[in-house]
Scaffold this motif. Structure first.
Motif, PDB file in Angstrom:
ATOM      1  N   GLY A  34       0.796  -1.235   0.000  1.00  9.32           N
ATOM      2  CA  GLY A  34       0.000   0.000   0.000  1.00  9.32           C
ATOM      3  C   GLY A  34       0.827   1.282   0.000  1.00  9.32           C
ATOM      4  N   HIS A  35       2.142   1.185  -0.090  1.00  4.95           N
ATOM      5  CA  HIS A  35       2.977   2.398  -0.096  1.00  4.95           C
ATOM      6  C   HIS A  35       2.835   3.143  -1.419  1.00  4.95           C
ATOM      7  CE1 HIS A  35       5.103   1.703   3.705  1.00  4.95           C
ATOM      8  NE2 HIS A  35       4.991   0.414   3.416  1.00  4.95           N
ATOM      9  N   ARG A  36       2.809   4.477  -1.320  1.00  6.02           N
ATOM     10  CA  ARG A  36       2.752   5.326  -2.512  1.00  6.02           C
ATOM     11  C   ARG A  36       3.926   6.304  -2.533  1.00  6.02           C
ATOM     12  NH1 ARG A  36       0.430   1.781  -3.624  1.00  6.02           N
ATOM     13  NH2 ARG A  36      -1.727   1.417  -4.198  1.00  6.02           N
ATOM     14  N   GLU A  37       4.387   6.680  -1.343  1.00  7.20           N
ATOM     15  CA  GLU A  37       5.512   7.626  -1.231  1.00  7.20           C
ATOM     16  C   GLU A  37       6.773   6.815  -0.942  1.00  7.20           C
ATOM     17  OE1 GLU A  37       5.489  10.803  -1.860  1.00  7.20           O
ATOM     18  OE2 GLU A  37       3.323  10.896  -2.225  1.00  7.20           O
ATOM     19  N   ILE A  38       7.389   6.344  -2.005  1.00  7.93           N
ATOM     20  CA  ILE A  38       8.527   5.434  -1.881  1.00  7.93           C
ATOM     21  C   ILE A  38       9.800   6.139  -2.350  1.00  7.93           C
ATOM     22  CG2 ILE A  38       9.503   3.235  -2.666  1.00  7.93           C
ATOM     23  CD1 ILE A  38       6.584   2.270  -3.096  1.00  7.93           C
ATOM     24  N   ALA A  39      10.796   6.171  -1.481  1.00  8.71           N
ATOM     25  CA  ALA A  39      12.082   6.781  -1.834  1.00  8.71           C
ATOM     26  C   ALA A  39      13.082   5.700  -2.238  1.00  8.71           C
ATOM     27  CB  ALA A  39      12.624   7.573  -0.649  1.00  8.71           C
ATOM     28  N   VAL A  40      14.145   6.121  -2.916  1.00 13.64           N
ATOM     29  CA  VAL A  40      15.189   5.198  -3.369  1.00 13.64           C
ATOM     30  C   VAL A  40      16.553   5.754  -2.980  1.00 13.64           C
ATOM     31  CG1 VAL A  40      16.381   4.275  -5.409  1.00 13.64           C
ATOM     32  CG2 VAL A  40      13.867   4.249  -5.313  1.00 13.64           C
ATOM     33  N   ILE A  41      17.394   4.911  -2.377  1.00 11.32           N
ATOM     34  CA  ILE A  41      18.817   5.262  -2.228  1.00 11.32           C
ATOM     35  C   ILE A  41      19.584   4.344  -3.167  1.00 11.32           C
ATOM     36  CG2 ILE A  41      20.783   5.535  -0.674  1.00 11.32           C
ATOM     37  CD1 ILE A  41      18.859   5.883   1.623  1.00 11.32           C
ATOM     38  N   THR A  42      20.228   4.943  -4.155  1.00 10.78           N
ATOM     39  CA  THR A  42      20.927   4.150  -5.160  1.00 10.78           C
ATOM     40  C   THR A  42      22.434   4.190  -4.903  1.00 10.78           C
ATOM     41  OG1 THR A  42      21.184   3.793  -7.551  1.00 10.78           O
ATOM     42  CG2 THR A  42      21.003   6.055  -6.823  1.00 10.78           C
ATOM     43  N   ARG A  69      19.694  -1.855 -10.588  1.00  7.70           N
ATOM     44  CA  ARG A  69      18.750  -1.857  -9.461  1.00  7.70           C
ATOM     45  C   ARG A  69      17.838  -0.632  -9.529  1.00  7.70           C
ATOM     46  NH1 ARG A  69      23.021  -4.306  -4.815  1.00  7.70           N
ATOM     47  NH2 ARG A  69      23.462  -6.138  -6.113  1.00  7.70           N
ATOM     48  N   LEU A  70      18.422   0.511  -9.778  1.00  6.55           N
ATOM     49  CA  LEU A  70      17.624   1.731  -9.886  1.00  6.55           C
ATOM     50  C   LEU A  70      16.582   1.586 -10.990  1.00  6.55           C
ATOM     51  CD1 LEU A  70      16.972   4.655  -9.230  1.00  6.55           C
ATOM     52  CD2 LEU A  70      18.914   5.361 -10.661  1.00  6.55           C
ATOM     53  N   SER A  71      17.007   1.015 -12.093  1.00  3.90           N
ATOM     54  CA  SER A  71      16.109   0.851 -13.232  1.00  3.90           C
ATOM     55  C   SER A  71      14.946  -0.078 -12.881  1.00  3.90           C
ATOM     56  CB  SER A  71      16.932   0.320 -14.404  1.00  3.90           C
ATOM     57  OG  SER A  71      16.109   0.022 -15.479  1.00  3.90           O
ATOM     58  N   GLY A  72      15.218  -1.134 -12.132  1.00  5.86           N
ATOM     59  CA  GLY A  72      14.170  -2.058 -11.711  1.00  5.86           C
ATOM     60  C   GLY A  72      13.174  -1.393 -10.758  1.00  5.86           C
ATOM     61  N   PHE A  73      13.699  -0.586  -9.824  1.00  5.30           N
ATOM     62  CA  PHE A  73      12.805   0.149  -8.911  1.00  5.30           C
ATOM     63  C   PHE A  73      11.862   1.042  -9.723  1.00  5.30           C
ATOM     64  CE2 PHE A  73      16.539   0.229  -5.645  1.00  5.30           C
ATOM     65  CZ  PHE A  73      16.131  -0.970  -5.081  1.00  5.30           C
ATOM     66  N   ALA A  95       9.028  -0.710 -11.721  1.00  6.36           N
ATOM     67  CA  ALA A  95       7.893  -1.173 -10.918  1.00  6.36           C
ATOM     68  C   ALA A  95       7.033   0.007 -10.478  1.00  6.36           C
ATOM     69  CB  ALA A  95       8.397  -1.948  -9.706  1.00  6.36           C
ATOM     70  N   LEU A  96       7.690   1.106 -10.082  1.00  5.89           N
ATOM     71  CA  LEU A  96       6.928   2.276  -9.648  1.00  5.89           C
ATOM     72  C   LEU A  96       6.097   2.807 -10.812  1.00  5.89           C
ATOM     73  CD1 LEU A  96       9.632   4.164  -7.494  1.00  5.89           C
ATOM     74  CD2 LEU A  96       7.693   2.823  -6.662  1.00  5.89           C
ATOM     75  N   GLU A  97       6.726   2.938 -11.962  1.00  3.79           N
ATOM     76  CA  GLU A  97       6.003   3.456 -13.122  1.00  3.79           C
ATOM     77  C   GLU A  97       4.885   2.510 -13.532  1.00  3.79           C
ATOM     78  OE1 GLU A  97       9.126   4.288 -15.937  1.00  3.79           O
ATOM     79  OE2 GLU A  97       9.896   5.927 -14.668  1.00  3.79           O
ATOM     80  N   GLY A  98       5.142   1.221 -13.440  1.00  2.00           N
ATOM     81  CA  GLY A  98       4.120   0.233 -13.783  1.00  2.00           C
ATOM     82  C   GLY A  98       2.889   0.368 -12.894  1.00  2.00           C
ATOM     83  N   ALA A  99       3.080   0.889 -11.690  1.00  2.00           N
ATOM     84  CA  ALA A  99       1.957   1.053 -10.756  1.00  2.00           C
ATOM     85  C   ALA A  99       1.416   2.481 -10.811  1.00  2.00           C
ATOM     86  CB  ALA A  99       2.414   0.722  -9.339  1.00  2.00           C
TER      87      ALA A  99
END
Lengths: 343, 343
Positions: B184-192, B203-207, B210-214
Motif C-alpha cells: 500500500g505504499h505510494r511515497e517510496i524513496a530510493v537510495i541508489t 537496481r535503480l532501473s528495476g525500482f 515497478a513504480l512506473e508500472g503502478a
C-alpha cells in the motif's frame, strides 16, 4: 657435518648437502622434499623430514629460495573479525611489495589437508595464522625451511617460542565489567567463547576478576558458552532472559554474540538498554551499526594484523629478536546499549 | 611466422620464438617480459609488449608456465560483500587445489600500482575481479600471457568479451518495489549506489520500472545516491526523513545503506516498520542480525563467487566456450522491516 665426540651430530645448523649425505640421497631429492614436490617415496621423505627437523636445516642464503608471498591461514574467512584482519594484512603486505595467499580452514586447531604441501611448494617469506593453529610437525616443517610464522589472535595451545600478536583481553574485559558495576548492575551474566580460544579464556577471567573485586558472584546459571557465532548469542541470550531471575546486564566475548542477545531481547520483549544492558567485545563495524549502537571493548584488529605481517617479515630478515608475545591495548567504547538497571 | 600476401603477419597466434625473432631479441628476453621480470630496457619491453598484443601470443603448452594460483583483485576487502565473496572463492579454489592470492585496490576502476607486475610475475592460472576493473592495457597484458580473467559483480564499463558473473539486479529490484506497492505504499524513496557500478544502475532501473508500472512517480527529492557505505545510508536517510513530506518506505541498493537508514530513523524517532518500511539489497549476514530483521533482495554471492572461479578455470582449460555474462537469480526475502503504511 661436524660430529660430537659421541659420534652424533651437533645441534649446529646443517646445509642441504649435509642432510643429503646423511640421508644417503642426492641433493635434488632433499630439495624435492623441502619444496613439497612429488617423486620421493614415503619412507625416504620421512627420513629426510626427520633429519631436517633434527639438524635444523637452514639454507645459507634464504633469499632466492623464497617467493615474495605471505601465506595467511584463516579460520572462518567470512567472519567480520577475519575480514577486518585480512584487509589490514593485505594493505601492509601490498605496501611492502609482498603478495598475500589466503587459505581457509574449517578447523581452528589445524589446516585442511593439503595446506602445508601448498605452502612448501610456494615457498613464502612468512606465514600468518589468523585465529588458527598448526600441528607441531607442520611448525617443524616450516622451521626447517626457514619460513617464520606468527599467530594473530591465537587459537589453542601456543608453544612459548611462537611469536604471537594478541590483544589485552583480560584488562579489556575487566574494564567492561567495571563499567556495568559502576552503572549499578549486580545481576550480571556472561556469555563466553570457545574453551580452546585463549582470548575467550582471558576475557572470562577479566570479567570474573572485576565481579569478584566488587564482591559480586557470577551465578552458575549466568555463565553461558558458545562459538563466536550470532546463533550462539541468540540461544544463550534467550536462555538467560528466560530464567526466573533474568540478569539486568550481559557481558559478551564478541560483538557477534552481543547482536544475538539483541535479537533474543527483541523476541522476548526486553528493551535495550532500559531493561537489559549489553556489552560486546572487538568493536567490529557492526557494533556501530547496531540499534542501539553497541557499547563494546575495542580490539585494534587492523593494528594487530599489521604488526603480525611486519613481525613475520622482521623475523625473516633477522633484524629483530622479536618479543614472543605482543598484546596491543584494548579500550572500552561506551555507546547506547548500557544504562543503569531499572530498580 | 606466417606472412600474409601483403607482407604483414596473420592474426594466427604466435609462438615465443616467433615473437623473439620479430623483435630481434632472444627468447629469454621475451620470456623476461612475459613474466614481469626486470633486466629489459623500457624500449625493448614496449616493443615486445606490442608484438605480444598484436600477435596474440599463446604458449603452445600453457600448463607448466602457470603456477596453481588464482589472483583475486578486490575493492574494499573488508566490506561484508567482499568478505562473503572471498570466503566462497577460497573454498572452491581449495577444493580444486589452487591457491588464492588476494590483492586490494583503493580504486574500483583500476588496480594499484605494481599489481599487474606482481601478477605477471606469479603467473596465475586465472584472475577474478571482485567489484573491480582493469585498464584496457592490463587486460591485454593478461590476454597475451594466456591468463583468463573473470569479473564478479562488475564495476564500470565491461567490454563485451570479458566473462562476467553478476546477479539479476533489475528483477530483484522490481520485486522489492512491487512488495512495497502491494503493501500500500505510494511515497517510496530510493537510495541508489555509485553511478559507475552497473549493478546499482540496474537496481535503480528495476525500482523505477515497478513504480512506473503502478502509476507512481519517483519524486526527484526522493532519489538519493551514495557509495555502498553505512555512512551514506545515514546521511541520505536523514535527508529523506527530514523532508516536509517524508516517504513511508525506502528502497535501498545495499543492506549497508539500509542499516544506515535504520540509524537515521532511530535518531529522528521513526519506528521501523510501523512508521517507515526499509528494504535492503544483497542479503548479507548483517541483514538477518538487524533489529528488526531486514527485508531484502538475496544476491547469491557465494554461488556467484564459486561460478567465477570455475569459469576462470574452464576458460583456461579451453573446455567451455563460456557465455560472456551469467546473471544468477535474486530472490526477495521478506522479514520484519516492511509493513503497510500508517494511514
Amino acid at each position: 657435518m661436524s660430529a660430537d665426540p659421541a659420534g652424533g651430530v651437533t645441534a649446529t645448523r646443517a646445509t642441504l648437502a649435509e642432510v643429503a649425505e646423511r640421508a644417503g640421497v642426492s641433493i635434488s631429492t632433499v630439495s624435492k622434499v623441502l619444496n613439497g614436490r612429488s617423486g620421493v617415496s614415503g619412507d625416504t621423505r620421512a627420513r629426510i623430514e626427520a633429519l631436517l627437523a633434527d639438524h635444523q636445516y637452514n639454507p645459507r642464503n634464504p633469499g632466492p629460495n623464497h617467493a615474495p608471498l605471505i601465506e595467511v591461514l584463516c579460520f572462518e574467512i567470512d567472519s567480520s573479525w577475519a575480514a577486518e584482519a585480512l584487509a589490514a594484512i593485505e594493505r601492509v603486505a601490498r605496501r611492502r611489495g609482498v603478495g598475500v595467499v589466503v587459505s581457509g580452514t574449517s578447523d581452528r586447531q589445524k589446516p585442511d589437508l593439503g595446506w602445508i604441501e601448498g605452502v612448501l611448494n610456494r615457498r613464502p617469506v612468512g606465514v600468518v595464522l589468523v585465529a588458527s593453529n598448526l600441528l607441531p610437525e607442520q611448525m617443524q616443517q616450516l622451521r626447517s625451511r626457514n619460513v617464520p610464522f606468527v599467530m594473530l589472535g591465537p587459537a589453542g595451545d601456543v608453544p612459548p617460542d611462537v611469536p604471537t600478536i594478541g590483544s589485552a583481553d583480560w584488562s579489556g574485559a575487566y574494564a567492561a565489567a567495571r563499567h556495568l558495576i559502576e552503572l549499578g548492575h549486580r545481576e550480571i551474566a556472561v556469555i563466553t567463547g570457545p574453551e580452546d580460544m585463549m582470548a575467550a579464556t582471558a576475557r572470562l577471567s577479566g570479567f570474573r576478576a572485576a565481579l569478584e573485586g566488587a564482591g559480586l558472584t557470577l551465578r552458575p546459571e549466568h555463565l553461558r558458552r558458545g562459538e563466536f557465532h550470532h546463533d550462539d548469542g541468540i540461544v544463550q541470550g534467550r536462555a538467560l532472559l528466560s530464567l526466573p531471575q533474568p540478569p539486568t546486564a550481559v557481558l559478551t566475548s564478541s560483538d557477534v554474540h552481543a547482536l544475538g542477545v539483541y535479537e533474543a531481547a527483541r523476541a522476548l520483549g526486553f528493551a535495550i538498554p532500559s531493561q537489559l544492558s549489553v556489552v560486546g567485545f572487538d568493536d567490529l563495524k557492526v557494533a556501530r551499526w547496531a540499534g542501539p549502537a553497541l557499547t563494546t571493548v575495542r580490539v585494534p584488529i587492523a593494528e594487530m594484523a599489521a604488526r603480525a605481517v611486519e613481525l613475520a617479515l622482521e623475523v625473516r630478515a633477522d633484524t629483530a629478536p622479536a618479543p614472543m608475545r605482543i598484546d596491543l591495548a584494548t579500550t572500552l567504547v561506551v555507546r547506547d546499549s548500557t544504562a543503569p538497571p531499572r530498580l
